[in-house]
Design a protein around this motif. Sequence first.
Motif, PDB file in Angstrom:
ATOM      1  N   ALA A  21       0.898  -1.038   0.099  1.00 40.75           N
ATOM      2  CA  ALA A  21       0.074   0.030   0.137  1.00 40.75           C
ATOM      3  C   ALA A  21       0.837   1.251  -0.101  1.00 40.75           C
ATOM      4  O   ALA A  21       0.481   2.311  -0.562  1.00 40.75           O
ATOM      5  CB  ALA A  21      -0.823  -0.033   1.270  1.00 40.75           C
ATOM      6  N   PHE A  22       1.962   1.257   0.627  1.00 44.40           N
ATOM      7  CA  PHE A  22       2.963   2.289   0.923  1.00 44.40           C
ATOM      8  C   PHE A  22       3.439   2.799  -0.492  1.00 44.40           C
ATOM      9  O   PHE A  22       3.511   3.724  -1.259  1.00 44.40           O
ATOM     10  CB  PHE A  22       4.081   2.024   1.763  1.00 44.40           C
ATOM     11  N   ASN A  23       4.029   1.339  -1.208  1.00 37.76           N
ATOM     12  CA  ASN A  23       4.714   1.873  -2.442  1.00 37.76           C
ATOM     13  C   ASN A  23       3.292   2.283  -3.712  1.00 37.76           C
ATOM     14  O   ASN A  23       3.917   3.132  -4.480  1.00 37.76           O
ATOM     15  CB  ASN A  23       5.385   0.434  -2.802  1.00 37.76           C
ATOM     16  N   GLU A  24       2.352   1.734  -3.544  1.00 37.15           N
ATOM     17  CA  GLU A  24       1.316   2.076  -4.383  1.00 37.15           C
ATOM     18  C   GLU A  24       0.922   3.557  -4.187  1.00 37.15           C
ATOM     19  O   GLU A  24       1.112   4.367  -5.217  1.00 37.15           O
ATOM     20  CB  GLU A  24       0.039   1.244  -4.061  1.00 37.15           C
ATOM     21  N   TRP A  25       0.912   3.925  -3.068  1.00 35.94           N
ATOM     22  CA  TRP A  25       0.513   5.415  -2.782  1.00 35.94           C
ATOM     23  C   TRP A  25       1.516   6.257  -3.347  1.00 35.94           C
ATOM     24  O   TRP A  25       1.204   7.421  -3.783  1.00 35.94           O
ATOM     25  CB  TRP A  25       0.184   5.640  -1.207  1.00 35.94           C
ATOM     26  N   TYR A  26       2.832   5.945  -2.799  1.00 34.49           N
ATOM     27  CA  TYR A  26       4.037   6.797  -3.194  1.00 34.49           C
ATOM     28  C   TYR A  26       4.003   6.996  -4.550  1.00 34.49           C
ATOM     29  O   TYR A  26       4.304   8.140  -5.184  1.00 34.49           O
ATOM     30  CB  TYR A  26       5.286   6.352  -2.650  1.00 34.49           C
ATOM     31  N   ALA A  32       3.625  12.635  -7.929  1.00 35.42           N
ATOM     32  CA  ALA A  32       2.789  13.676  -8.645  1.00 35.42           C
ATOM     33  C   ALA A  32       2.477  14.752  -7.713  1.00 35.42           C
ATOM     34  O   ALA A  32       2.851  15.858  -8.329  1.00 35.42           O
ATOM     35  CB  ALA A  32       1.843  12.832  -9.239  1.00 35.42           C
ATOM     36  N   GLN A  33       1.895  14.444  -6.477  1.00 34.32           N
ATOM     37  CA  GLN A  33       1.756  15.729  -5.629  1.00 34.32           C
ATOM     38  C   GLN A  33       2.874  16.615  -5.333  1.00 34.32           C
ATOM     39  O   GLN A  33       2.613  17.739  -5.454  1.00 34.32           O
ATOM     40  CB  GLN A  33       1.031  15.237  -4.549  1.00 34.32           C
ATOM     41  N   VAL A  34       4.141  16.087  -4.788  1.00 39.04           N
ATOM     42  CA  VAL A  34       5.154  16.976  -4.644  1.00 39.04           C
ATOM     43  C   VAL A  34       5.879  17.506  -5.931  1.00 39.04           C
ATOM     44  O   VAL A  34       6.248  18.513  -5.747  1.00 39.04           O
ATOM     45  CB  VAL A  34       6.203  15.826  -4.042  1.00 39.04           C
ATOM     46  N   THR A  35       6.020  16.941  -6.795  1.00 38.08           N
ATOM     47  CA  THR A  35       6.271  17.374  -8.163  1.00 38.08           C
ATOM     48  C   THR A  35       5.527  18.333  -8.663  1.00 38.08           C
ATOM     49  O   THR A  35       5.955  19.341  -9.676  1.00 38.08           O
ATOM     50  CB  THR A  35       6.927  16.458  -9.240  1.00 38.08           C
ATOM     51  N   ALA A  36       4.318  18.527  -8.249  1.00 35.52           N
ATOM     52  CA  ALA A  36       3.422  19.658  -8.484  1.00 35.52           C
ATOM     53  C   ALA A  36       3.624  21.051  -7.841  1.00 35.52           C
ATOM     54  O   ALA A  36       3.240  22.082  -8.090  1.00 35.52           O
ATOM     55  CB  ALA A  36       1.601  19.301  -8.431  1.00 35.52           C
ATOM     56  N   VAL A  37       4.561  20.819  -6.895  1.00 32.51           N
ATOM     57  CA  VAL A  37       4.916  22.142  -6.003  1.00 32.51           C
ATOM     58  C   VAL A  37       5.756  22.945  -7.089  1.00 32.51           C
ATOM     59  O   VAL A  37       6.775  22.342  -7.519  1.00 32.51           O
ATOM     60  CB  VAL A  37       5.435  21.869  -4.668  1.00 32.51           C
ATOM     61  N   PRO A  38       5.257  24.376  -7.329  1.00 30.36           N
ATOM     62  CA  PRO A  38       6.327  25.166  -7.840  1.00 30.36           C
ATOM     63  C   PRO A  38       7.913  25.142  -7.225  1.00 30.36           C
ATOM     64  O   PRO A  38       7.800  25.214  -6.098  1.00 30.36           O
ATOM     65  CB  PRO A  38       5.722  26.397  -7.795  1.00 30.36           C
ATOM     66  N   GLY A  39       8.740  24.688  -8.069  1.00 32.85           N
ATOM     67  CA  GLY A  39      10.053  24.810  -7.757  1.00 32.85           C
ATOM     68  C   GLY A  39      10.649  23.395  -7.584  1.00 32.85           C
ATOM     69  O   GLY A  39      11.882  23.064  -7.468  1.00 32.85           O
ATOM     70  N   PRO A  92      -1.745   6.284   5.295  1.00 34.30           N
ATOM     71  CA  PRO A  92      -1.732   5.708   6.610  1.00 34.30           C
ATOM     72  C   PRO A  92      -0.734   4.566   6.749  1.00 34.30           C
ATOM     73  O   PRO A  92      -0.415   3.952   7.574  1.00 34.30           O
ATOM     74  CB  PRO A  92      -3.198   5.118   7.139  1.00 34.30           C
ATOM     75  N   ALA A  93      -0.268   4.259   5.392  1.00 29.97           N
ATOM     76  CA  ALA A  93       0.681   3.292   5.227  1.00 29.97           C
ATOM     77  C   ALA A  93       2.213   3.766   5.484  1.00 29.97           C
ATOM     78  O   ALA A  93       3.172   3.080   5.593  1.00 29.97           O
ATOM     79  CB  ALA A  93       0.516   2.584   3.838  1.00 29.97           C
TER      80      ALA A  93
END
Length: 114
Positions: A21-26, A32-39, A92-93
Amino acid sequence: MADSGAKMLVFSNPVAGQEDAFNEWYDTEHLAQVTAVPGVVGGRRFDVVPASSTGGAPAHRYLAVYDLTGAPDEVVKEFVERAGSGEIGLSPALDMSTLAVSVWRPRGEPHTAE
Protein backbone atom coordinates in the motif's frame (compact mmCIF):
# COMPACT_ATOMS: atom_id res chain seq x y z
CA MET A 1 13.56 30.21 -12.12
CA ALA A 2 17.29 29.55 -11.75
CA ASP A 3 18.50 26.05 -10.93
CA SER A 4 19.73 26.09 -7.35
CA GLY A 5 21.04 22.54 -7.59
CA ALA A 6 19.37 21.86 -4.24
CA LYS A 7 17.87 18.48 -3.43
CA MET A 8 15.13 17.55 -0.98
CA LEU A 9 15.80 14.11 0.47
CA VAL A 10 12.97 12.14 2.05
CA PHE A 11 13.89 8.99 3.96
CA SER A 12 10.89 6.81 4.79
CA ASN A 13 9.53 3.44 5.83
CA PRO A 14 6.15 1.78 5.50
CA VAL A 15 4.05 0.79 8.49
CA ALA A 16 4.65 -2.88 9.25
CA GLY A 17 2.60 -5.06 6.93
CA GLN A 18 1.70 -2.09 4.66
CA GLU A 19 4.60 -2.14 2.19
CA ASP A 20 2.47 -2.77 -0.92
CA ALA A 21 0.00 0.00 0.00
CA PHE A 22 2.88 2.36 0.82
CA ASN A 23 4.60 1.82 -2.52
CA GLU A 24 1.35 2.05 -4.49
CA TRP A 25 0.48 5.38 -2.82
CA TYR A 26 3.98 6.80 -3.20
CA ASP A 27 4.36 5.79 -6.86
CA THR A 28 0.86 6.64 -8.09
CA GLU A 29 -0.11 9.64 -5.95
CA HIS A 30 2.58 11.18 -3.80
CA LEU A 31 5.36 11.70 -6.34
CA ALA A 32 2.96 13.62 -8.60
CA GLN A 33 1.67 15.74 -5.70
CA VAL A 34 5.18 16.73 -4.62
CA THR A 35 6.43 17.45 -8.14
CA ALA A 36 3.38 19.71 -8.66
CA VAL A 37 4.82 22.12 -6.07
CA PRO A 38 6.38 25.13 -7.84
CA GLY A 39 10.15 24.79 -7.66
CA VAL A 40 10.14 20.99 -7.50
CA VAL A 41 11.21 19.99 -11.01
CA GLY A 42 11.64 16.24 -10.62
CA GLY A 43 11.74 13.36 -8.23
CA ARG A 44 12.86 9.78 -8.06
CA ARG A 45 12.52 6.98 -5.52
CA PHE A 46 15.20 4.56 -4.39
CA ASP A 47 15.24 1.26 -2.48
CA VAL A 48 18.07 0.69 -0.04
CA VAL A 49 20.67 -1.88 -1.01
CA PRO A 50 21.77 -3.47 2.25
CA ALA A 51 25.53 -3.85 2.37
CA SER A 52 27.12 -6.21 4.85
CA SER A 53 30.06 -3.85 5.30
CA THR A 54 27.91 -1.04 6.77
CA GLY A 55 27.41 -2.86 10.04
CA GLY A 56 23.71 -3.41 10.54
CA ALA A 57 20.32 -2.70 9.09
CA PRO A 58 19.75 0.82 7.72
CA ALA A 59 17.23 3.06 9.49
CA HIS A 60 15.24 3.64 6.29
CA ARG A 61 14.23 1.34 3.44
CA TYR A 62 13.23 4.04 0.96
CA LEU A 63 14.59 7.36 -0.27
CA ALA A 64 12.98 9.96 -2.53
CA VAL A 65 15.22 12.63 -4.05
CA TYR A 66 13.52 15.76 -5.39
CA ASP A 67 15.31 18.30 -7.61
CA LEU A 68 14.63 21.92 -6.62
CA THR A 69 14.97 25.19 -8.49
CA GLY A 70 14.96 28.73 -7.12
CA ALA A 71 15.14 29.45 -3.41
CA PRO A 72 14.91 26.17 -1.45
CA ASP A 73 13.32 27.95 1.52
CA GLU A 74 10.42 29.14 -0.66
CA VAL A 75 9.92 25.67 -2.16
CA VAL A 76 9.87 24.05 1.28
CA LYS A 77 7.44 26.71 2.57
CA GLU A 78 5.03 25.91 -0.28
CA PHE A 79 5.49 22.17 0.28
CA VAL A 80 4.63 22.53 3.99
CA GLU A 81 1.58 24.70 3.22
CA ARG A 82 0.25 22.15 0.74
CA ALA A 83 0.85 19.28 3.15
CA GLY A 84 -0.92 21.22 5.91
CA SER A 85 -3.94 21.95 3.70
CA GLY A 86 -4.23 18.33 2.59
CA GLU A 87 -3.32 19.13 -1.02
CA ILE A 88 -0.36 16.82 -0.52
CA GLY A 89 -1.88 13.81 1.18
CA LEU A 90 -0.17 11.36 3.48
CA SER A 91 -0.95 7.67 3.48
CA PRO A 92 -1.72 5.73 6.66
CA ALA A 93 0.82 3.23 5.28
CA LEU A 94 3.62 5.82 5.82
CA ASP A 95 5.42 5.33 9.13
CA MET A 96 5.55 8.95 10.31
CA SER A 97 7.67 8.01 13.35
CA THR A 98 10.65 7.27 11.09
CA LEU A 99 10.15 9.95 8.41
CA ALA A 100 13.17 12.23 7.83
CA VAL A 101 13.09 15.18 5.39
CA SER A 102 16.02 17.50 4.68
CA VAL A 103 17.11 19.94 1.98
CA TRP A 104 20.69 19.96 0.72
CA ARG A 105 22.52 22.65 -1.27
CA PRO A 106 25.54 21.85 -3.44
CA ARG A 107 28.92 22.64 -1.95
CA GLY A 108 31.79 23.32 -4.31
CA GLU A 109 32.11 22.08 -7.84
CA PRO A 110 31.25 18.52 -8.84
CA HIS A 111 34.10 16.07 -9.35
CA THR A 112 34.12 13.26 -11.84
CA ALA A 113 36.36 10.23 -12.23
CA GLU A 114 39.12 10.55 -14.77
